[in-house]
Design an enzyme around this catalytic site. Structure first.
Site, PDB file in Angstrom:
ATOM      1  N   THR A 185      -4.376  13.373   5.205  1.00 45.81           N
ATOM      2  CA  THR A 185      -3.165  13.677   5.388  1.00 45.81           C
ATOM      3  C   THR A 185      -2.754  15.015   6.407  1.00 45.81           C
ATOM      4  O   THR A 185      -2.344  14.945   7.446  1.00 45.81           O
ATOM      5  CB  THR A 185      -2.268  13.727   4.319  1.00 45.81           C
ATOM      6  OG1 THR A 185      -2.632  12.512   3.248  1.00 45.81           O
ATOM      7  CG2 THR A 185      -0.704  13.553   4.611  1.00 45.81           C
ATOM      8  N   LYS A 227       5.342   3.400   8.261  1.00 47.39           N
ATOM      9  CA  LYS A 227       4.297   4.295   8.382  1.00 47.39           C
ATOM     10  C   LYS A 227       3.041   3.566   8.471  1.00 47.39           C
ATOM     11  O   LYS A 227       2.045   3.484   9.437  1.00 47.39           O
ATOM     12  CB  LYS A 227       4.342   5.056   7.549  1.00 47.39           C
ATOM     13  CG  LYS A 227       3.065   6.161   7.371  1.00 47.39           C
ATOM     14  CD  LYS A 227       2.843   7.031   6.282  1.00 47.39           C
ATOM     15  CE  LYS A 227       3.931   7.602   5.472  1.00 47.39           C
ATOM     16  NZ  LYS A 227       4.000   8.467   4.433  1.00 47.39           N
ATOM     17  N   GLN A 263       7.090   3.826   3.767  1.00 51.87           N
ATOM     18  CA  GLN A 263       5.809   3.445   3.939  1.00 51.87           C
ATOM     19  C   GLN A 263       5.648   1.977   4.916  1.00 51.87           C
ATOM     20  O   GLN A 263       4.642   1.823   5.382  1.00 51.87           O
ATOM     21  CB  GLN A 263       5.301   3.237   2.472  1.00 51.87           C
ATOM     22  CG  GLN A 263       3.748   3.325   2.246  1.00 51.87           C
ATOM     23  CD  GLN A 263       3.326   4.666   2.455  1.00 51.87           C
ATOM     24  OE1 GLN A 263       3.769   5.686   1.316  1.00 51.87           O
ATOM     25  NE2 GLN A 263       2.276   5.095   2.725  1.00 51.87           N
ATOM     26  N   GLY A 282      -2.650   8.584  -4.416  1.00 53.73           N
ATOM     27  CA  GLY A 282      -1.929   9.578  -4.845  1.00 53.73           C
ATOM     28  C   GLY A 282      -0.757   9.820  -4.101  1.00 53.73           C
ATOM     29  O   GLY A 282      -0.417   9.283  -2.933  1.00 53.73           O
ATOM     30  N   ASP A 283       0.059  10.853  -4.355  1.00 52.29           N
ATOM     31  CA  ASP A 283       1.045  11.686  -3.806  1.00 52.29           C
ATOM     32  C   ASP A 283       1.365  12.605  -4.584  1.00 52.29           C
ATOM     33  O   ASP A 283       0.498  13.273  -5.413  1.00 52.29           O
ATOM     34  CB  ASP A 283       2.286  10.469  -3.910  1.00 52.29           C
ATOM     35  CG  ASP A 283       3.534  11.003  -2.859  1.00 52.29           C
ATOM     36  OD1 ASP A 283       3.329  10.661  -1.758  1.00 52.29           O
ATOM     37  OD2 ASP A 283       4.483  11.433  -3.313  1.00 52.29           O
ATOM     38  N   SER A 311      -6.796   5.882   3.687  1.00 53.67           N
ATOM     39  CA  SER A 311      -6.878   4.991   2.550  1.00 53.67           C
ATOM     40  C   SER A 311      -7.286   3.607   2.938  1.00 53.67           C
ATOM     41  O   SER A 311      -8.020   2.756   2.374  1.00 53.67           O
ATOM     42  CB  SER A 311      -5.335   4.949   1.872  1.00 53.67           C
ATOM     43  OG  SER A 311      -5.370   5.931   1.236  1.00 53.67           O
ATOM     44  N   LYS A 362       0.933  -1.172   0.118  1.00 51.57           N
ATOM     45  CA  LYS A 362      -0.075  -0.124  -0.085  1.00 51.57           C
ATOM     46  C   LYS A 362       0.940   1.091  -0.167  1.00 51.57           C
ATOM     47  O   LYS A 362       1.729   1.281   0.897  1.00 51.57           O
ATOM     48  CB  LYS A 362      -0.629   0.012   1.276  1.00 51.57           C
ATOM     49  CG  LYS A 362      -1.946   1.037   1.253  1.00 51.57           C
ATOM     50  CD  LYS A 362      -3.170   1.042   0.469  1.00 51.57           C
ATOM     51  CE  LYS A 362      -3.885   2.047   0.100  1.00 51.57           C
ATOM     52  NZ  LYS A 362      -3.326   2.826  -1.022  1.00 51.57           N
ATOM     53  N   ASN A 381      -1.982  19.017  -1.793  1.00 47.89           N
ATOM     54  CA  ASN A 381      -2.998  18.376  -0.975  1.00 47.89           C
ATOM     55  C   ASN A 381      -2.738  18.285   0.455  1.00 47.89           C
ATOM     56  O   ASN A 381      -3.426  18.759   1.359  1.00 47.89           O
ATOM     57  CB  ASN A 381      -3.278  17.197  -1.517  1.00 47.89           C
ATOM     58  CG  ASN A 381      -4.042  16.242  -0.604  1.00 47.89           C
ATOM     59  OD1 ASN A 381      -3.450  15.320   0.145  1.00 47.89           O
ATOM     60  ND2 ASN A 381      -5.443  16.041  -0.974  1.00 47.89           N
ATOM     61  N   LYS A 427       5.502   1.697  -3.147  1.00 46.19           N
ATOM     62  CA  LYS A 427       5.407   3.050  -3.738  1.00 46.19           C
ATOM     63  C   LYS A 427       5.616   2.840  -5.211  1.00 46.19           C
ATOM     64  O   LYS A 427       6.354   1.811  -5.516  1.00 46.19           O
ATOM     65  CB  LYS A 427       6.443   4.078  -3.019  1.00 46.19           C
ATOM     66  CG  LYS A 427       6.105   5.474  -3.320  1.00 46.19           C
ATOM     67  CD  LYS A 427       5.241   5.989  -1.997  1.00 46.19           C
ATOM     68  CE  LYS A 427       4.861   7.189  -2.141  1.00 46.19           C
ATOM     69  NZ  LYS A 427       4.236   7.937  -1.133  1.00 46.19           N
TER      70      LYS A 427
HETATM   71  P1  NDP Z   1       0.893  17.911  -4.261  1.00 47.45           P
HETATM   72  O1  NDP Z   1       1.217  17.618  -5.513  1.00 47.45           O
HETATM   73  O2  NDP Z   1      -0.489  17.979  -4.000  1.00 47.45           O
HETATM   74  O3  NDP Z   1       1.673  19.267  -3.896  1.00 47.45           O
HETATM   75  C1  NDP Z   1       3.004  19.305  -3.686  1.00 47.45           C
HETATM   76  C2  NDP Z   1       3.498  20.592  -3.214  1.00 47.45           C
HETATM   77  O4  NDP Z   1       5.074  20.526  -2.847  1.00 47.45           O
HETATM   78  C3  NDP Z   1       3.365  21.753  -4.156  1.00 47.45           C
HETATM   79  O5  NDP Z   1       3.243  22.773  -3.633  1.00 47.45           O
HETATM   80  C4  NDP Z   1       4.537  21.746  -4.743  1.00 47.45           C
HETATM   81  O6  NDP Z   1       5.015  22.750  -5.578  1.00 47.45           O
HETATM   82  C5  NDP Z   1       5.468  21.297  -3.758  1.00 47.45           C
HETATM   83  N1  NDP Z   1       6.734  20.700  -4.272  1.00 47.45           N
HETATM   84  C6  NDP Z   1       7.003  19.538  -4.910  1.00 47.45           C
HETATM   85  N2  NDP Z   1       8.064  19.015  -5.237  1.00 47.45           N
HETATM   86  C7  NDP Z   1       8.861  20.356  -4.797  1.00 47.45           C
HETATM   87  C8  NDP Z   1      10.180  20.610  -5.142  1.00 47.45           C
HETATM   88  N3  NDP Z   1      11.081  19.696  -5.529  1.00 47.45           N
HETATM   89  N4  NDP Z   1      10.554  21.638  -4.478  1.00 47.45           N
HETATM   90  C9  NDP Z   1       9.805  22.564  -3.948  1.00 47.45           C
HETATM   91  N5  NDP Z   1       8.561  22.316  -3.869  1.00 47.45           N
HETATM   92  C10 NDP Z   1       8.098  21.287  -4.264  1.00 47.45           C
HETATM   93  O7  NDP Z   1       1.430  16.600  -3.280  1.00 47.45           O
HETATM   94  P2  NDP Z   1       1.215  16.361  -1.896  1.00 47.45           P
HETATM   95  O8  NDP Z   1       0.614  17.568  -1.128  1.00 47.45           O
HETATM   96  O9  NDP Z   1       0.199  15.191  -1.910  1.00 47.45           O
HETATM   97  O10 NDP Z   1       2.512  15.698  -1.127  1.00 47.45           O
HETATM   98  C11 NDP Z   1       3.259  16.795  -0.369  1.00 47.45           C
HETATM   99  C12 NDP Z   1       4.391  15.713   0.312  1.00 47.45           C
HETATM  100  O11 NDP Z   1       3.478  14.970   1.260  1.00 47.45           O
HETATM  101  C13 NDP Z   1       5.030  14.685  -0.304  1.00 47.45           C
HETATM  102  O12 NDP Z   1       6.371  14.726   0.236  1.00 47.45           O
HETATM  103  C14 NDP Z   1       4.306  13.313   0.037  1.00 47.45           C
HETATM  104  O13 NDP Z   1       5.063  12.227  -0.276  1.00 47.45           O
HETATM  105  C15 NDP Z   1       3.721  13.538   1.223  1.00 47.45           C
HETATM  106  N6  NDP Z   1       2.481  12.852   1.573  1.00 47.45           N
HETATM  107  C16 NDP Z   1       1.497  12.888   0.766  1.00 47.45           C
HETATM  108  C17 NDP Z   1       0.207  12.113   1.188  1.00 47.45           C
HETATM  109  C18 NDP Z   1      -1.024  12.234   0.462  1.00 47.45           C
HETATM  110  O14 NDP Z   1      -2.078  11.491   0.858  1.00 47.45           O
HETATM  111  N7  NDP Z   1      -0.872  13.015  -0.336  1.00 47.45           N
HETATM  112  C19 NDP Z   1       0.482  11.177   2.186  1.00 47.45           C
HETATM  113  C20 NDP Z   1       1.603  11.360   2.962  1.00 47.45           C
HETATM  114  C21 NDP Z   1       2.793  11.965   2.744  1.00 47.45           C
HETATM  115  P3  NDP Z   1       4.881  23.146  -7.186  1.00 47.45           P
HETATM  116  O15 NDP Z   1       3.519  22.934  -7.411  1.00 47.45           O
HETATM  117  O16 NDP Z   1       5.580  24.354  -7.396  1.00 47.45           O
HETATM  118  O17 NDP Z   1       5.642  21.990  -7.466  1.00 47.45           O
HETATM  119  O1  2IT Z   2       3.072   9.000   1.342  1.00 50.21           O
HETATM  120  C1  2IT Z   2       1.781   8.278   1.670  1.00 50.21           C
HETATM  121  O2  2IT Z   2       1.712   7.989   2.729  1.00 50.21           O
HETATM  122  C2  2IT Z   2       0.759   8.662   0.641  1.00 50.21           C
HETATM  123  N1  2IT Z   2       1.119   9.251  -0.225  1.00 50.21           N
HETATM  124  C3  2IT Z   2      -0.472   7.825   0.874  1.00 50.21           C
HETATM  125  C4  2IT Z   2      -0.343   6.396   0.495  1.00 50.21           C
HETATM  126  C5  2IT Z   2      -2.032   5.765   0.285  1.00 50.21           C
HETATM  127  O3  2IT Z   2      -1.832   4.659   0.170  1.00 50.21           O
HETATM  128  O4  2IT Z   2      -2.931   6.409   0.719  1.00 50.21           O
END
Ligand code: NDP
Ligand code: 2IT
Length: 449
Positions: A213, A117, A114, A168-169, A381, A93, A244, A129
């Site tokens: 998240t 976590k 993961q 997603g991520d 999830s 997952k 997100n 992943k």
């Molecule tokens: P999104 O794509 O929704 O948003 C990513 C954000 O981070 C954007 O604001 C983006 O800016 C910025 N960003 C991405 N890459 C870079 C970079 N190289 N340098 C600077 N800024 C950057 O992703 P999420 O919000 O889903 O994910 C954000 C983090 O949270 C990640 O580390 C992800 O692995 C983690 N995460 C996500 C989960 C989920 O359920 N979605 C769960 C747990 C962890 P820009 O638009 O300019 O690229």
């Molecule tokens: O980093 C993370 O935990 C995620 N992007 C969510 C993974 C999931 O299966 O919901």
């Protein structure tokens, strides 16, 4: 190299040798090994059965070509990945990341994190992943759809509700999950809802998954605050990112009484001392897929956009890095500590460099690692999988309550484990040890497989 025990040092060197150049993966492994000395000393059965060495080697790594045709009729080639890391606790997952920086080392660091976590959630999910070096920025809906369809045309043969369940991520949200699920359904001729999570509410998704998240990070920080009888009231908070995780962390911090005064994207950050207007932020970033600079322009004159600088210079009580790996380094940590920051919780995966973590720990800052603080997304999830399996759907209130309970349990388990192993208050040690023993016992029980 600090105080790695000899056995752990050998494992680390084996990982370095076997996975040359995968620096983020090395970093993620190192961070876990660094805290496990007391556990392997107390439980020799883990070393005897090579549990850690097995956890460091993915069960399966899939790499594939993703060809697609862009709006100009040009053939584009990307690379797709799915690393099925460990399935001792349940089906693999973990999310899919679409970002130009994606490579095998990034996917492996994320997959490795993961495992732990997911173990912390207490729910029956293994770790995996995936993703692609595809860059969705500036691409039309049609291009994103064709890319997702091509990606799933290979991925479908490796996943399934009892096998591997992506979500997603970065760069993968509701739109992409829709296209991926549609193609899976078409190829397999099965409405197998539980094969992907993060689906839309009216086609098998769960309430609260979109928010989970970010909300979970805020709930976790609320628990940290409660340990000293404190609350979010009057607290100034800085959140990096505006995707997100960041958006819903901001929303819940505001609901809990704090004020988020700054957020960012990869081009710079905005400071809004009255508090970020989440509805405007959602409209700009999620609906229009615009830039954070647009927020400053639309919000009004007292909001500043600062291009290309560090958001961590903005004074705050609480910092929530919610963008990407290694976005907060030692100098940023020193600036935060100097400005009075007392709590840091990782919404992103591994956003804080090891040197920066050291600065926080030495300064007595409460530091919550991502595998604990951002586990609310994957936990919800797993709740989506439960609803799919029972062909049921729960209310927003019930699902949010489950999320809140899960985050409180993770928080408490981290502190209890840290106490038990002689590192009181250390959330990093507590999270790693608690997660490791949970998954290690399952690995032992299942034999050498
Ligand atoms: P999104 O794509 O929704 O948003 C990513 C954000 O981070 C954007 O604001 C983006 O800016 C910025 N960003 C991405 N890459 C870079 C970079 N190289 N340098 C600077 N800024 C950057 O992703 P999420 O919000 O889903 O994910 C954000 C983090 O949270 C990640 O580390 C992800 O692995 C983690 N995460 C996500 C989960 C989920 O359920 N979605 C769960 C747990 C962890 P820009 O638009 O300019 O690229
Ligand atoms: O980093 C993370 O935990 C995620 N992007 C969510 C993974 C999931 O299966 O919901």
């Amino acid at each position: 190299m600090s105080n790695l025990d000899e056995a752990l040092r050998d494992i680390y060197h084996e990982v370095l040798g076997r996975n040359a150049g995968e620096t983020e993966f090395h970093q993620a492994v190192r961070e876990v090994l660094d805290t496990l000395g007391p556990v392997v000393a107390k439980h020799p059965q883990y070393t005897d059965a090579a549990v850690l060495r097995r956890l460091c080697e993915p069960e399966r790594q899939i790499i594939f070509r993703v060809p697609w045709v862009d709006d100009e009729g040009q053939v584009q080639i990307n690379r797709g990945f799915r690393v099925e890391f460990n399935s001792a606790l349940g089906p693999y997952k973990g999310g899919l990341r679409f970002h130009p920086s994606v490579n095998l080392g990034i996917v492996k660091f994320l997959g490795f994190e993961q495992i732990f976590k997911n173990a912390l959630t207490g729910l029956p999910i293994g770790g995996g992943k995936g993703g692609s070096d595809f860059d969705p920025k500036g691409r039309s809906d049609g291009e994103v759809m064709r890319f997702c369809q091509s990606f799933m045309t290979e991925l479908y043969r490796h996943i399934g509700e009892y096998t591997d369940v992506p979500a997603g991520d970065i760069g993968v949200g509701g739109r992409e999950i829709g296209y991926l699920f549609g193609q899976y359904k078409r190829i397999t001729n099965r409405y197998e809802s539980g094969v992907l999570t993060g689906k839309g509410i009216n086609w098998g998704g769960s309430q609260v998954r979109t928010e989970a998240t970010g909300y979970g990070v805020a709930f976790f920080v609320d628990e940290i605050l409660k340990t000293t009888g404190d609350s979010f009231d009057g607290k100034q908070v800085v959140v990096s990112g505006s995707g997100n995780v960041a958006i819903f962390a901001i929303e819940k911090v505001h609901q809990l009484g704090g004020t988020v005064v700054a957020c960012s994207d990869s081009s710079g950050y905005v400071v809004d001392s009255k508090g970020i207007d989440v509805d405007l932020l959602k409209e700009i970033k999620s609906v229009r897929r615009g830039r954070i600079q647009d927020y400053a322009e639309e919000r009004g004159s007292d909001v500043r956009f600062i291009a290309g600088q560090s958001i961590w210079d903005v004074p705050c009580d609480i910092a929530l890095p919610c963008a990407t790996q290694n976005e907060l380094d030692r100098d940023h940590a020193l600036a935060l500590v100097k400005n009075g920051c007392r709590i840091v919780a990782e919404g992103a995966n591994m956003p804080t460099t090891p040197d920066a973590v050291k600065v926080f720990v030495e300064a007595g800052v409460s530091f919550a690692p991502g595998k604990a603080a951002n586990a609310g997304g994957v936990a919800t999830s797993a709740l989506e999988m439960q609803q799919n399996a029972s062909r049921d759907s729960w209310s927003f209130e019930h699902t949010e309550q489950r999320l809140n309970d899960i985050m409180r349990n993770i928080h408490d388990r981290c502190l209890e484990t840290a106490d038990e192993y002689g590192t009181p208050g250390n959330y990093v040690a507590g999270a790693n040890i608690s997660a490791f023993t949970h998954v290690a016992d399952a690995v032992l029980a299942l034999g050498v497989i």
